[in-house]
Structure formats: structure tokens, C-alpha cells
Design a protein around this motif. Structure first.
Motif, PDB file in Angstrom:
ATOM      1  N   ASN A   1       0.782  -0.796   0.249  1.00 48.09           N
ATOM      2  CA  ASN A   1      -0.054   0.168   0.430  1.00 48.09           C
ATOM      3  C   ASN A   1       0.909   1.508   0.423  1.00 48.09           C
ATOM      4  OD1 ASN A   1      -2.082   1.827  -0.035  1.00 48.09           O
ATOM      5  ND2 ASN A   1      -2.210   1.169   2.593  1.00 48.09           N
TER       6      ASN A   1
ATOM      7  N   HIS B   1       3.186   6.641  -1.638  1.00 47.95           N
ATOM      8  CA  HIS B   1       4.040   7.287  -1.076  1.00 47.95           C
ATOM      9  C   HIS B   1       5.286   7.614  -2.838  1.00 47.95           C
ATOM     10  CE1 HIS B   1       3.206   5.114   2.058  1.00 47.95           C
ATOM     11  NE2 HIS B   1       4.584   5.346   2.743  1.00 47.95           N
TER      12      HIS B   1
ATOM     13  N   ASN C   1      -6.181  -3.432   5.724  1.00 47.33           N
ATOM     14  CA  ASN C   1      -5.304  -2.167   5.521  1.00 47.33           C
ATOM     15  C   ASN C   1      -4.292  -2.614   6.086  1.00 47.33           C
ATOM     16  OD1 ASN C   1      -3.569   0.473   7.060  1.00 47.33           O
ATOM     17  ND2 ASN C   1      -5.957   1.351   5.845  1.00 47.33           N
TER      18      ASN C   1
ATOM     19  N   THR D   1      -0.305  -0.159   6.535  1.00 47.26           N
ATOM     20  CA  THR D   1       0.767   0.755   6.548  1.00 47.26           C
ATOM     21  C   THR D   1       2.112   0.741   6.622  1.00 47.26           C
ATOM     22  OG1 THR D   1      -1.131   1.767   7.710  1.00 47.26           O
ATOM     23  CG2 THR D   1       0.603   3.087   7.418  1.00 47.26           C
ATOM     24  N   THR D   2       3.150   0.992   5.808  1.00 49.67           N
ATOM     25  CA  THR D   2       4.764   0.457   5.071  1.00 49.67           C
ATOM     26  C   THR D   2       4.973   1.731   5.838  1.00 49.67           C
ATOM     27  OG1 THR D   2       4.045  -0.750   3.962  1.00 49.67           O
ATOM     28  CG2 THR D   2       6.432   0.410   4.196  1.00 49.67           C
TER      29      THR D   2
ATOM     30  N   GLU E   1       2.064  -2.023  10.125  1.00 50.27           N
ATOM     31  CA  GLU E   1       1.269  -2.057  10.194  1.00 50.27           C
ATOM     32  C   GLU E   1      -0.249  -2.529   9.686  1.00 50.27           C
ATOM     33  OE1 GLU E   1       0.847  -1.043  14.253  1.00 50.27           O
ATOM     34  OE2 GLU E   1       3.418  -0.642  13.960  1.00 50.27           O
TER      35      GLU E   1
ATOM     36  N   THR F   1      -0.715   6.503  12.899  1.00 47.55           N
ATOM     37  CA  THR F   1      -0.981   5.647  11.775  1.00 47.55           C
ATOM     38  C   THR F   1      -1.928   5.311  12.139  1.00 47.55           C
ATOM     39  OG1 THR F   1       1.704   5.818  11.363  1.00 47.55           O
ATOM     40  CG2 THR F   1       0.862   4.084  11.092  1.00 47.55           C
TER      41      THR F   1
ATOM     42  N   SER G   1      -4.973   4.193   9.749  1.00 49.72           N
ATOM     43  CA  SER G   1      -5.236   2.725   9.007  1.00 49.72           C
ATOM     44  C   SER G   1      -6.227   2.645   9.730  1.00 49.72           C
ATOM     45  CB  SER G   1      -4.015   1.582   9.399  1.00 49.72           C
ATOM     46  OG  SER G   1      -4.181   1.555  10.974  1.00 49.72           O
TER      47      SER G   1
END
Lengths: 178, 106, 744
Positions: B95, B99, C209, C211-212, C233, C287, C291
Motif C-alpha cells: 500500500n 508514497h 489496511n 501501512t508501510t 502496521e 498511523t 489505518s
């Protein structure tokens, strides 16, 4: 008294017996039942018990009943002598619990081995003790020796049942509860 | 072997168009980094074409992210134009499409 | 795998103990709530106990328990939120629900394989229907009211495991698992790609979801391309267990920090997570909000929970334990099956629960058998020490004597300390009766206020266990026969509500328990008539009032005109009396017609060791329990020959020669040998009756470790046990109650 090793039990059809003398008669008792042998000493009399119950002893902190074997056989008991001993036997009570009971004998002799072929069935009659006390007759040098069935001789059920009768006999008749 | 500067890169405008090699995995990571670093010192504006990438792993993604992050910090620009399916798949798993800045919105 | 099985068995045992404690607690709280229905703390406590039971039951897969408990818990939750309020109906329903849970737990433990019986199921359905009414009324639009069955799926085992610590804490609204993972730098170098784990993760659930996090990513100049810098996450929708999710990462466990929060985890868990993660709290919090793991509000609250910070480590450690278990299992090349998962779950949950408990009470749970062994050993030590003292005295060496004296003192302290280990407060037992009184008084249409005094009085656990039944019987008896119906009470000028008082206190080395009621009292005429009718006494027998009162303890005596299901069928008070006898205790009754009845039970504090009074009869030593000894008096031959009674300061007291009772020839003969000798009489008292025991010699006090005489002597009367003297000899302990009964 060391416990028998497994080999001695399983090697063929040979059983080991401890022999002892009571009233000049030799008896044998299967070694598997025997916990230990101790000197006849420091016996405490328990009141109101039938005479075949000699009393109790302190066996490493446990109170163990001691049976006067001669009286149990309804023979006369000999005076306590130097060689009088107590054989501590391990038996199971009716609930399957292990109970230690001592029995007084005049002289402890030796451990012998008997092949199955040397053991004859108990005679139906003519023995000097109750037939159900006899597990079999051991034959040594053409002489016969009674091998005791300790589960019957020292049956907790029977010992305590007899106690009950003895108690009722010796207790003065009770007055009404109040 | 890895990042190839296109001939049509406009030196004047300071735009560097790079074609990524098929392998953007850990095995080429050191090499890829060295090359990017080389161009990075030279240019302020990058366009990355990832359409030939056959294999990409975390290290490859990480490299792209590091490039983008350093550029943002240093006031340089990095755009992605085309990406191959493997890259798209990884970007979706993580995801992280957001970015990057894209020349052609997907 | 055996370890795992043992482990489960062990956990199960803990569950058995804990659930029964919790259920008892729940009952206690409910009864207390009846008096203070607005006490929020009690409602919270109630919710917590039920919630914990549900959680633990879930760990063992006791689905019936979980399904039912869940609904009860939901109702309690409504109570907590003040959406519904306690009334008589609900109180009854909750009490019945508690009973149902108790039955279900018992069933699950006995034979979880067998489906529950019809009656249990029907009761359950009926209760559920009623419970649902409360849920339905109060939350008409709520989707929470689902059948128990469908709710079950949401409640995975691991979720419960996590919930156990702070069940009262607020929960997040997030329905997804939350996974936080930070790979170690070397993970890539070790040949593993984080990506592959995420692809695999998609096989156990849907990634809602991802999240990097690039917070740790260095600049191009500083980056080592072969190291890993990314954090992740993840929100995951999954019905898999926590272990199943953790298993996804099994090969990388050593190379990452993994945290998994179950759906609807507690807010405080997120607080802990936020603090445990390496990134800035605010950043990670945002975050989480981004998310969808937390709402803004929840984040704010979570960050407020700063004080929970001290527990920062707990969740991490817990995680590690669980995961370590899996790794170990894998190393042993064992296929992970449900058992392991369960075991590790149980482990964590129970551990956590234990931790909490220990902090609360600062206590350790010890196996009763171990404690018993210790007490036996101390008994041996006491005997051995007495023996040593005896031998030392014979040497007459001052230094040795001094050392031995010291030793003896220490042994006594050890004895007291050891015995105190098994001391428990009687309050728990008392509290159990609250329910009985409540239910019975409702059944009988009587109004009764049960007062409990001295619940913190301690006595030996083994005594407590054995006194519970007799007490229950006395209370039932008092309720059934003693307390009048309200209309009769008012007619007699008494308050409508009767009082039953349970009181415990210590009195000179014994514990005394009194059960007092202000009911009708014992009617001597009825008692006497009944006793004559039942042939317990003869018609012309003259009895004093106390003697008449004691008639109720006579075998076969029952005053209930009809047999009720509340007090027994004529077996009752005599059994109570026997039970208390067996505890070497005594019971007395005091009653005033029209005013009430009071039972007083006096019990030794412990069964293992007593203070004894040693006497000699003939060649034998006997021990009389010291607390039954009143005094020792001398009697000359003339008095002794007068008969069976002596005049003790104006009181007529019967006496017996122990030598006669015990048929001791030595003693009888010596009596004949020595004319003019004096007799020693030990005056004993039991249940208000005094008697003299004539002995040959008084030997003094002796600390007595009681040894059972064994089955051979089970029918022997007059002797209650044996003890081992300092000399190593065995002495008989005299059964005073039975002797007194014989002479009176």
C-alpha cells in the motif's frame, strides 16, 4: 531385609518364601508381602481389643497394628523371648489401599526358594490352622510346611469386624443416650 | 546492468530518465544503489521507468522509497512513470503507491 | 506431546479452582447488590468475575459455558452502563444464571464430550429467553443482540486470553486484528523477504489496511541496501486464532518484533502497543488512526492512559512466551495442532491471571497435598524434638540442655507458622449461607436477615471443609423450625423480619461458632413428648432443661410435624453432632421458648497437633486432649470406694476408672496390691457434662501429634487416635466424648 529383585520373581516358576517358627511349627510366607523384620520391642497395648491383637508399634512415625499370630491361629502364645520378632507385612485392604500390619513370630529363619512343583495344594482338613489361611504346602526335604495366605490371615475386614464383636462384649451395656 | 540512463534525458532541464533493470532484488541491491547514488549526485529531477522490472523484493522497494525520501528532503523530484505487474503487485501489498509521485496517474 | 497434555491438565485444574472461587464470588456480590443495588463497584466486580469465567471457559473450548455466560455478561454490561437497573426479578434471574453457569462448568469438567442434559438445557433456554428480554428492551436497535451462537465466533480463544488482564478496560471499536511488525535489520541478509510473509498472511485473512512505515529509512547516502528498515502496521480481517496468525511469521520470529492485537482489544492494549513501538507515540498513533485501527477519540484516550506505561513490558513478554512456544514446537519438528495452541493460550492467560492475582493478594497458590506433607513432617519434627529433649535431660549437661531448649522453641515456632499456613478465614463459608438463607426464606415466605460477625476468624482449612455441612444443617434447621412466619411474629410482638446471626471468634485455642436466631425457641414439652414417643427416653425420666434441649441431638429425633425438603428426615441433628464429634469439637444448645435458639460449636483450630495431658494407667500411657481437661483432683481410697459419684464442690460428678474401662489387668492388680493408695482423678468436661477419669499417675502436658490408628481399629470405642511420645512409644488418645456418654 532387602526386597527381591525382579529376576528372582520372573526366573521360571521359583518363588521365594521367608520361613519362621511359631510354636515349634515352621511356616513360610511369600517374600513379596514382606516389608521388613523388626525386633519385638516397645509395643503399646490397645485396650479393648481381642487378644490376637498385641497392640501397636511406632514404625518410623506411623502407628502400625501388630497381630499375635499364635492367638490368631487360636493356639497358645509363647512367652516373648530373645528371638521373638515382628514381621511387617504389606497387604491391601478392601478398598485397595496398602496397609502395613505386623505379625509376631517366635523365630525368623531364612529365605528359601520353592519351585511350583514343590508346592502342593492346601489340604481340605487336618491342618492345625484355618484352611483359608493356607496358600499351599511347601515341600522341603520330604517335610511339609504351611505357606500362609497373608491376605486372609491379616484381612483388615476380618480383624476390624472381630474388633467390633469384642468391643460389644467388653463394653458395659450403654445407658440411654441421655 | 541496472539503472540505465536514457539517451533522451534532457541534460539541460536536469531531468534524468532511468530504466530499471529486470532484477530489483537483494542480489542486485548494492549495485542498484551505487548507480542510483551516482545519478542522484548529478541530477535533481528523476523519472523512473519500472516497466521492465521482472522481480522486485523489499530491498528494491526500500531503495525506491529511500530515493523518494531523500529527494523530498533535498528538494529534488522523483517521478515514476510506468511500472510492471510485479512492481504493481508489491506496491499494492505494501500500500505504498501514495508514497510516490506519478507522471501518469495509474 | 505429553508435556502439553500435562500442561492442559494443570491449566484445567487451575480453572476448576478458579471458576469455583469466581462463582462463589459472583454469588456473594449479587447478594450484596441486593442490599446496595446502586453500588457501581459491585456491578463492576460482578461483570469482571463473569467475564473472567467466560474467558477461561473459552480457553478450554467449553462452548456451552461461553455461550450462556456471554449473554449473562451482556446483561451485566447493560447494568454497568446504567441502561437497565436491578430489580427483584433481575436479581433472581442473575442468581439463577449464576447457578446455571456453575452447573454448566461442572458438566463441562465432568464430561465435556457428552451434550448437556435436557433439564440443564431447558433451564438454560428459559434463562436465556429471560436474559434476552433485558437486552432486547434496552437496546432495540443494537446489533449486539445476536444469538449466543453467532457471537461465539467473534470470541476467539486468543482474544479472551488477552482480555483477561483488565476486563473492565474500555475496548476499541475496531473489528479487525491489528498486527505491528518491525523486521530486524538482518532479515534480508538472512534470506527472508518480509513481502513473502504478507503474501502468506493473505491466506489466513484479508488485509484490510497496510501501512508501510519509512520512519527508520536512512537517506540514500546512509542506507545499507541489504538491510531492512521498513515497519508495517496491518489491519487484518480474520477468523483465525492468534496463534494461527502468529504462525504466519514463524520463520521470521527470531528476526522481528511482532505484536498482534485481537479485534476489539482493550484500549489499554493499544496504549501499550503505542508505547512499545520504536516510533514516536504521536506518529504511530496517527498511523493507527489513518489505518482505521483506532478512532481519533480512541487514540486520545489511549494516549491518556500513560500510567499504564509501567506495563509496557508485559505485552511484549507475553507475546514472546507464546511465540517461543511455537518456535520450540517447530524446532522439535512437531506439527502445530490445536492442543499446542490451546496450551500456550492457557499458559498466557492463566499466567496473566495469576500475576494479577498475586499482586492483588500477595499470595501463592500451594497444592494442598504439599501443605499436608509439610504439616506431617513438622509433626515428625515435633516428636523428634521432644525425644531429643528427653535424651538431653538424661545427660544433665547444661550446655546441651540449653541448645536443645533453643531448638525446641524454634520447632514450636515452626509448628505454629506451618499450621498457620493452612489457616483460612471462615468468612467464605459463612457467605455461602447468605444464598441459602435468601432462597429458603423466599420459599418459606419468611423474612430473615442473616448477620455475619467475625468472618475473618481463621481456622484450619481441613476443619473449615468439614464444618460447612453441619453448619448448613443447623441454619436450615433454624430457618425451618426456629423462625416463625411473619404474621406469627408480629402477632407475638416481634419484628416481622427475623434475625439469624452467624458468629465466629477465637477462645483459648479453640474457635467458637455461634448460630443464634430470634425465632420460636425449643419447646421443652414438645421435645420431651417426642423423645418419649420415639423411645429415646422413658416416660418417667426426669430431665433438666439443658438435657431436654440436647434431646434434639439424639439419633432418630425429629420435631418437624411433616417432612419438609428443607431440613432432613429425622437424620439431622444427630449427624451434625457426630460430625462435630469427629472434628473433636463440641456443640451445645441454648434456647428460650419464644425468644430464640442458639447453637454453640467449639472446635479445635487444627486437626493435626493438639495439646494433650498425659496420664499413666498400668503399663500404658494415655493422652487426654488438654482442652477437655478441667482440673486434676486427688481422691482417697475411702471416697473411691463409695461408688460411682463424688462430690465436687457440691456438684455430683460421675467418675470411672480408666483401668476398668480399658480392662487393664496391670492397673487393676496394682490397685489391689496397694491398700490406702490415693487416686488421681482427671476431671474432663464435654458438652457441659463433667466426669472424672481415675488414672494411676499424672504425667503432665504433652504436645501431641495425632496419628490415625488405621482401619484395624476403626470400630474401637473410647480411643480416638494415637500419638507418638518423646520416647518413641505410641500412646492412645482418649476419646472423652464417648467415655462421658458411657458414664452419664
Amino acid at each position: 531385609m532387602s526386597k527381591p529383585t525382579n529376576e528372582s520373581i520372573s526366573s521360571g516358576n521359583v518363588q521365594q518364601f521367608l520361613t519362621f517358627v511359631l510354636n515349634d511349627e515352621t511356616y513360610g510366607v511369600g517374600i513379596l508381602h514382606i516389608r521388613e523384620i523388626i525386633e519385638y520391642d516397645n509395643l503399646t497395648i490397645v485396650p479393648l481389643m481381642p487378644d490376637f491383637i498385641s497392640g501397636v508399634i511406632n514404625l518410623r512415625g506411623n502407628v502400625v497394628p501388630v497381630i499375635n499370630l499364635a492367638r490368631r491361629f487360636e493356639h497358645q502364645a509363647k512367652e516373648v523371648g530373645k528371638r521373638t520378632s515382628i514381621i511387617i507385612i504389606d497387604i491391601e485392604d478392601q478398598d485397595g489401599e496398602s496397609v502395613e500390619v505386623g505379625m509376631v513370630v517366635d523365630i525368623v529363619n531364612e529365605v528359601i526358594e520353592l519351585a511350583d512343583s514343590d508346592i502342593a495344594a492346601a489340604p481340605m482338613f487336618g491342618a492345625k490352622i484355618r484352611a483359608d489361611f493356607i496358600q499351599g504346602m511347601g515341600k522341603i526335604d520330604d517335610k511339609l510346611m504351611i505357606l500362609l495366605d497373608v491376605n486372609h490371615v491379616l484381612s483388615i475386614n476380618e480383624l476390624s469386624a472381630i474388633t467390633n464383636i469384642a468391643d460389644e462384649l467388653t463394653t458395659p451395656s450403654k445407658s440411654d443416650t441421655l | 546492468m541496472s539503472f540505465t540512463k536514457r539517451e533522451d534525458s534532457n541534460q539541460k532541464k536536469g531531468i534524468c530518465v532511468l530504466d530499471a533493470s529486470p532484477d530489483m532484488t537483494i542480489y542486485c541491491a548494492a549495485n542498484n544503489l551505487a548507480e542510483i547514488k551516482g545519478y542522484y549526485a548529478e541530477f535533481n529531477h528523476f523519472e523512473l521507468n519500472l516497466s521492465d522490472v521482472e522481480e522486485i523484493d523489499s530491498s528494491g522497494i526500500q531503495l525506491l522509497l529511500a530515493l523518494k525520501q531523500s529527494a523530498t528532503k533535498d528538494g529534488k523530484q522523483v517521478f515514476l512513470n510506468a511500472i510492471s505487474n510485479p512492481v504493481a503487485e508489491v506496491m499494492d501489498v505494501l500500500n505504498i503507491r501514495s508514497h510516490f509521485d506519478w507522471i501518469q496517474p495509474e | 506431546m505429553n508435556d502439553e497434555t500435562d500442561y492442559l491438565a494443570e491449566g484445567r485444574q487451575v480453572f476448576v479452582e478458579e471458576s469455583s472461587e469466581l462463582l462463589q464470588q459472583a454469588e456473594y456480590i449479587l447478594l450484596k447488590l441486593e442490599d446496595e443495588p446502586d453500588n457501581d463497584e459491585l456491578i463492576n466486580d460482578l461483570f469482571r468475575t463473569i467475564h473472567t469465567i467466560k474467558g477461561s471457559a473459552g480457553l478450554f473450548g467449553f462452548d456451552d459455558v461461553v455461550a450462556f455466560t456471554h449473554v449473562a455478561e451482556s446483561v451485566m454490561d447493560q447494568l454497568r452502563d446504567k441502561e437497565i437497573f436491578l430489580n427483584d426479578d433481575l436479581m433472581g434471574l442473575l442468581l439463577d444464571s449464576r447457578d446455571q453457569i456453575s452447573q454448566l462448568v461442572a458438566h463441562a469438567l465432568d464430561n465435556a464430550e457428552v451434550p448437556i442434559g435436557d433439564s440443564l438445557r431447558e433451564t438454560g433456554e428459559e434463562l436465556l429467553k429471560n436474559l434476552h428480554q433485558y437486552l432486547d428492551i434496552k437496546t432495540p436497535n443494537s446489533s449486539i443482540v445476536i444469538t449466543a451462537e453467532s457471537e461465539l465466533k467473534v470470541l476467539t480463544e486468543s482474544e479472551i486470553a488477552l482480555e483477561l488482564t483488565e476486563p473492565e478496560s474500555e475496548k476499541v471499536t475496531n473489528d479487525y486484528w491489528h498486527i505491528s511488525i518491525r523486521f530486524n535489520r538482518n532479515v534480508l541478509a538472512n534470506g527472508m523477504d518480509p513481502l513473502s510473509f504478507f503474501r502468506y498472511l493473505e491466506t489466513v485473512g484479508d488485509i484490510i489496511n497496510m501501512t508501510t512505515l519509512t520512519t527508520d529509512l536512512p537517506s540514500l547516502n546512509d542506507i545499507n541496501p541489504e538491510e531492512s528498515y521498513l515497519g508495517f502496521e496491518i489491519s487484518l480481517a480474520s477468523t483465525a486464532s492468534k496463534e494461527a496468525i502468529a504462525e504466519v511469521f514463524e520463520f521470521v520470529l527470531a528476526d522481528c518484533q511482532l505484536q498482534i492485537l485481537s479485534p476489539r482489544s482493550k484500549l489499554s492494549d493499544y496504549t501499550q502497543l503505542i508505547y512499545a513501538l520504536p516510533e514516536e507515540n504521536i506518529a504511530i498513533g496517527e498511523t493507527l488512526v489513518a489505518s482505521g485501527a483506532l478512532t481519533e477519540d480512541e487514540l486520545l484516550k489511549a494516549l491518556e492512559y500513560q500510567n499504564v506505561d509501567i506495563d509496557k513490558q508485559t505485552i511484549v513478554t507475553e507475546e514472546n512466551i507464546t511465540l517461543d512456544k511455537i518456535t520450540n514446537a517447530l524446532m522439535d519438528d512437531v506439527i502445530i495442532d490445536k492442543n499446542i495452541v490451546d496450551a500456550s493460550n492457557v499458559d498466557t492467560a492463566l499466567d496473566k491471571q495469576k500475576q494479577v492475582k498475586e499482586v492483588e493478594q500477595q499470595s501463592v497458590r500451594v497444592n494442598a497435598e504439599k501443605l499436608g506433607d509439610l504439616i506431617n513432617l513438622v509433626g515428625e519434627l515435633v516428636i523428634s524434638s521432644a525425644h531429643t529433649e528427653l535424651k538431653a535431660k538424661q545427660t544433665e549437661q547444661a550446655e546441651l540442655l540449653e541448645t536443645v531448649e533453643n531448638l525446641t522453641r524454634l520447632v514450636e515456632e515452626i509448628r505454629d507458622a506451618t499450621l498457620s499456613l493452612r489457616m483460612v478465614q471462615i468468612g467464605d463459608t459463612f457467605n455461602r449461607f447468605k444464598r441459602v438463607v435468601r432462597d429458603l426464606s423466599k420459599d418459606m415466605g419468611k423474612k430473615i436477615d442473616l448477620q455475619i460477625v467475625g468472618g475473618d476468624t481463621e481456622l484450619d482449612k481441613t476443619v473449615v471443609e468439614k464444618i460447612s455441612d453441619p453448619l448448613m444443617h443447623l441454619i436450615r434447621n433454624s430457618l425451618d423450625h426456629g423462625i416463625e412466619k411473619p404474621n406469627i411474629r408480629t402477632a407475638n410482638g416481634k419484628s416481622e423480619t427475623a434475625t439469624v446471626k452467624l458468629e465466629a471468634y477465637h477462645d483459648s485455642g479453640s474457635i467458637v461458632i455461634e448460630i443464634t436466631d430470634d425465632g420460636a425457641g425449643l419447646n421443652p414439652e414438645i421435645l420431651t413428648a417426642k423423645a418419649i414417643e420415639n423411645g429415646i427416653i422413658s416416660a418417667n425420666q426426669q430431665l433438666t432443661l439443658p438435657e431436654i434441649h440436647r434431646l434434639i441431638f439424639a439419633p432418630g429425633f425429629s420435631t418437624a410435624k411433616e417432612i419438609t425438603n428443607i431440613s432432613g428426615r429425622g437424620v439431622g441433628m444427630d449427624v451434625v453432632n457426630k460430625n462435630i464429634d469427629a472434628l473433636r469439637g463440641q456443640i451445645s444448645v441454648n434456647s428460650e421458648l419464644g425468644e430464640g435458639t442458639s447453637f454453640t460449636i467449639r472446635l479445635p483450630l487444627t486437626l493435626a497437633i493438639i495439646d494433650g495431658f498425659q496420664v499413666q494407667v498400668g503399663q500404658s500411657s494415655y493422652v487426654i486432649p488438654l482442652d477437655l481437661v478441667e482440673e486434676c483432683i486427688a481422691l482417697d481410697e475411702q471416697q473411691a470406694k463409695k461408688g460411682e459419684y463424688i462430690n465436687l464442690r457440691g456438684e455430683v460428678m460421675p467418675y470411672i476408672h480408666l483401668s476398668e474401662i480399658f480392662n487393664d489387668e496391670d492397673s487393676l492388680n496394682s490397685t489391689l496390691d496397694k491398700p490406702g493408695r490415693r487416686y488421681n482423678i482427671v476431671v474432663v468436661e464435654y458438652a457441659g457434662q463433667k466426669a472424672g477419669l481415675v488414672v494411676d499417675e499424672l504425667l503432665g502436658e504433652h504436645q501431641t501429634v495425632i496419628k490415625p490408628l488405621g482401619k484395624v481399629f476403626q470400630n474401637l470405642k473410647g480411643i480416638s487416635g494415637a500419638t507418638i511420645l518423646g520416647s518413641g512409644e505410641v500412646a492412645m488418645i482418649i476419646d472423652v466424648p464417648s467415655l462421658i456418654r458411657r458414664v452419664v
